[in-house]
Design an enzyme around this catalytic site. Structure first.
Site, short mmCIF file in Angstrom:
data_model
loop_
_atom_site.label_atom_id
_atom_site.label_comp_id
_atom_site.label_asym_id
_atom_site.label_seq_id
_atom_site.Cartn_x
_atom_site.Cartn_y
_atom_site.Cartn_z
N TYR A 87 -9.39 -7.01 -5.98
CA TYR A 87 -8.04 -6.67 -5.49
C TYR A 87 -7.65 -5.28 -6.00
O TYR A 87 -7.11 -4.46 -5.25
CB TYR A 87 -7.08 -7.75 -6.01
CG TYR A 87 -5.63 -7.60 -5.60
CD1 TYR A 87 -5.21 -7.85 -4.30
CD2 TYR A 87 -4.66 -7.24 -6.54
CE1 TYR A 87 -3.86 -7.75 -3.94
CE2 TYR A 87 -3.32 -7.14 -6.20
CZ TYR A 87 -2.93 -7.39 -4.90
OH TYR A 87 -1.60 -7.29 -4.55
N THR A 118 6.85 -14.44 -4.72
CA THR A 118 6.38 -14.89 -3.40
C THR A 118 5.25 -15.91 -3.60
O THR A 118 4.92 -16.25 -4.74
CB THR A 118 5.78 -13.72 -2.57
OG1 THR A 118 4.56 -13.33 -3.18
CG2 THR A 118 6.72 -12.54 -2.49
N ASN A 153 1.60 -4.37 5.21
CA ASN A 153 2.02 -5.27 4.13
C ASN A 153 1.05 -6.44 3.92
O ASN A 153 0.92 -6.94 2.81
CB ASN A 153 3.42 -5.82 4.44
CG ASN A 153 3.78 -7.01 3.58
OD1 ASN A 153 4.13 -6.87 2.42
ND2 ASN A 153 3.65 -8.21 4.15
N LYS A 186 -6.71 -2.06 -3.72
CA LYS A 186 -5.39 -1.42 -3.79
C LYS A 186 -5.50 0.03 -4.26
O LYS A 186 -4.73 0.88 -3.81
CB LYS A 186 -4.44 -2.23 -4.68
CG LYS A 186 -4.08 -3.61 -4.10
CD LYS A 186 -3.28 -3.51 -2.79
CE LYS A 186 -2.71 -4.85 -2.35
NZ LYS A 186 -1.94 -4.77 -1.10
N ASP A 190 -4.86 -10.91 13.14
CA ASP A 190 -5.61 -11.05 11.89
C ASP A 190 -6.03 -9.64 11.48
O ASP A 190 -6.80 -8.99 12.20
CB ASP A 190 -6.84 -11.94 12.11
CG ASP A 190 -7.62 -12.16 10.82
OD1 ASP A 190 -7.46 -11.37 9.87
OD2 ASP A 190 -8.41 -13.12 10.78
N VAL A 191 -5.53 -9.17 10.34
CA VAL A 191 -5.83 -7.77 9.95
C VAL A 191 -7.29 -7.59 9.52
O VAL A 191 -7.71 -6.47 9.27
CB VAL A 191 -4.87 -7.23 8.87
CG1 VAL A 191 -3.43 -7.28 9.33
CG2 VAL A 191 -5.06 -7.94 7.54
P1 NAP Z 1 2.35 -13.71 0.61
O1 NAP Z 1 3.70 -14.30 0.41
O2 NAP Z 1 1.16 -14.49 0.21
O3 NAP Z 1 2.21 -13.23 2.11
C1 NAP Z 1 1.05 -12.57 2.52
C2 NAP Z 1 1.26 -12.11 3.93
O4 NAP Z 1 0.07 -11.45 4.35
C3 NAP Z 1 1.51 -13.26 4.86
O5 NAP Z 1 2.52 -12.90 5.76
C4 NAP Z 1 0.18 -13.44 5.55
O6 NAP Z 1 0.38 -13.88 6.88
C5 NAP Z 1 -0.37 -12.04 5.56
N1 NAP Z 1 -1.82 -12.04 5.63
C6 NAP Z 1 -2.69 -12.38 4.67
N2 NAP Z 1 -3.93 -12.27 5.13
C7 NAP Z 1 -3.84 -11.84 6.42
C8 NAP Z 1 -4.76 -11.53 7.44
N3 NAP Z 1 -6.07 -11.62 7.26
N4 NAP Z 1 -4.28 -11.11 8.64
C9 NAP Z 1 -2.97 -11.02 8.84
N5 NAP Z 1 -2.04 -11.29 7.93
C10 NAP Z 1 -2.48 -11.70 6.73
O7 NAP Z 1 2.21 -12.33 -0.16
P2 NAP Z 1 3.28 -11.26 -0.66
O8 NAP Z 1 3.44 -11.46 -2.10
O9 NAP Z 1 4.45 -11.21 0.21
O10 NAP Z 1 2.38 -9.94 -0.49
C11 NAP Z 1 2.64 -8.96 0.49
C12 NAP Z 1 1.95 -7.67 0.05
O11 NAP Z 1 2.47 -7.26 -1.20
C13 NAP Z 1 0.44 -7.82 -0.13
O12 NAP Z 1 -0.21 -6.67 0.34
C14 NAP Z 1 0.30 -7.94 -1.62
O13 NAP Z 1 -0.95 -7.51 -2.07
C15 NAP Z 1 1.41 -7.03 -2.09
N6 NAP Z 1 1.84 -7.29 -3.46
C16 NAP Z 1 2.36 -8.51 -3.80
C17 NAP Z 1 2.75 -8.70 -5.14
C18 NAP Z 1 3.31 -10.01 -5.61
O14 NAP Z 1 3.38 -10.21 -6.84
N7 NAP Z 1 3.74 -10.90 -4.76
C19 NAP Z 1 2.63 -7.67 -6.07
C20 NAP Z 1 2.10 -6.45 -5.65
C21 NAP Z 1 1.72 -6.28 -4.35
P3 NAP Z 1 -0.28 -15.23 7.49
O15 NAP Z 1 -0.70 -16.08 6.37
O16 NAP Z 1 0.81 -15.77 8.34
O17 NAP Z 1 -1.40 -14.70 8.29
#
Ligand code: NAP
Length: 253
Positions: free
Chosen positions: A150, A185, A85, A154, A58-59
């Site tokens: 958020y 995602t 990530n 960031k 858990d981060v």
């Molecule tokens: P996602 O599909 O919701 O996945 C989020 C990931 O973060 C999951 O693997 C989750 O793992 C992990 N996570 C969340 N809270 C956590 C915690 N407290 N401890 C450990 N792991 C945790 O999100 P995503 O879209 O792939 O996002 C990945 C990154 O890209 C994030 O930093 C997000 O801010 C960034 N991002 C996403 C977008 C977008 O539009 N999707 C745009 C810009 C930036 P578990 O649930 O298994 O713990």
């Protein structure tokens, strides 16, 4: 012992992190993926083969991070590449936002990067080489309404990326950020559901609303973010540090 480099990807079990883990394994890295749902994580790691291992972490919790890093090292050796990530995006108008939401966004998105980086850095300092790649967001480069917590977190990740790049520039370690725009995602699925619930729009209209900020009029694909990470992790990016690379169809420049 294999000469494959060890990359640790936080939140590597789904979404962008899963695409990054898949790309790194395919490129010959040994990859530790972390997350909170150990069962799902292990199933995904197994699907990538013997060079990928699941590590519960858990981060938001330093003790959990230290234990996870130790387990990852025991399996695959010192960490050469850290991909920060894991992240979460919750929205609320600022005047209605409670402090708990604000603190949650800072804890996972910014303090998580702080703790994971401090925990992995000794390996890279000892090796006199390493790569730290932070998955920030276009929300680290510009503001957006209704996601101020958020955006603050960031922006903090971008600031940390720049300062740490300077501190580590002479130590063989590069630090960069990748800044995706809206990417296909679960985070986007949640945002679409939120728009539908709050505005009564259809799913198609809600997706179009998110995509309209991207000059290419589409959502970014996780693989496109992974490609940027793969390049930053490789030899060819040795002189690239302190940069924030938008993968967003020209939304931010
Ligand atoms: P996602 O599909 O919701 O996945 C989020 C990931 O973060 C999951 O693997 C989750 O793992 C992990 N996570 C969340 N809270 C956590 C915690 N407290 N401890 C450990 N792991 C945790 O999100 P995503 O879209 O792939 O996002 C990945 C990154 O890209 C994030 O930093 C997000 O801010 C960034 N991002 C996403 C977008 C977008 O539009 N999707 C745009 C810009 C930036 P578990 O649930 O298994 O713990």
């Amino acid at each position: 012992m294999s000469d494959r480099r060890h990359a640790l990807v936080t939140g590597g079990g789904r979404g962008i992190g899963a695409a990054i883990a898949t790309a790194l394994v395919a490129a010959g890295y040994r990859v530790s993926i972390t997350g909170r749902d150990a069962g799902k994580l292990a199933a995904f790691a197994n699907s990538l083969g013997e060079h990928c291992r699941a590590v519960g972490m858990d981060v938001g919790d330093r003790a959990s991070i230290e234990a996870g890093m130790a387990a990852a090292r025991a399996a695959f050796g010192p960490i050469d590449v850290l991909v920060n990530n894991a992240g979460q995006a919750e929205s609320a108008p600022f005047h209605k936002m409670d402090a708990a939401l604000f603190e949650r966004m800072i804890s996972v998105n910014l303090m998580g990067v702080f703790h994971c980086t401090q925990a992995a850095l000794p390996d890279m300092l000892a090796a006199k080489m390493g790569r730290i790649i932070n998955i920030a967001s276009t929300a680290g480069l510009v503001g957006y309404a209704y996601v101020s917590a958020y955006v603050v977190a960031k922006h903090g990740v971008i600031g940390l990326t720049r300062s740490l790049a300077l501190e580590l520039a002479s130590k063989g370690i590069t630090v960069n950020a990748v800044c995706p725009g809206y990417t296909e995602t679960d985070i986007v699925k949640d945002a679409v559901a939120n728009i539908m619930a709050k505005t009564g729009r259809s799913e198609e209209e809600a997706r179009a609303e998110l995509a309209k900020g991207n000059p290419m009029r589409r959502l970014v694909q996780p693989q496109e973010v992974a490609d940027a990470v793969l390049w930053l992790a490789g030899e060819g990016a040795s002189s690239i540090t302190g940069q924030s690379i938008a993968v967003a169809g020209g939304e931010v420049m």
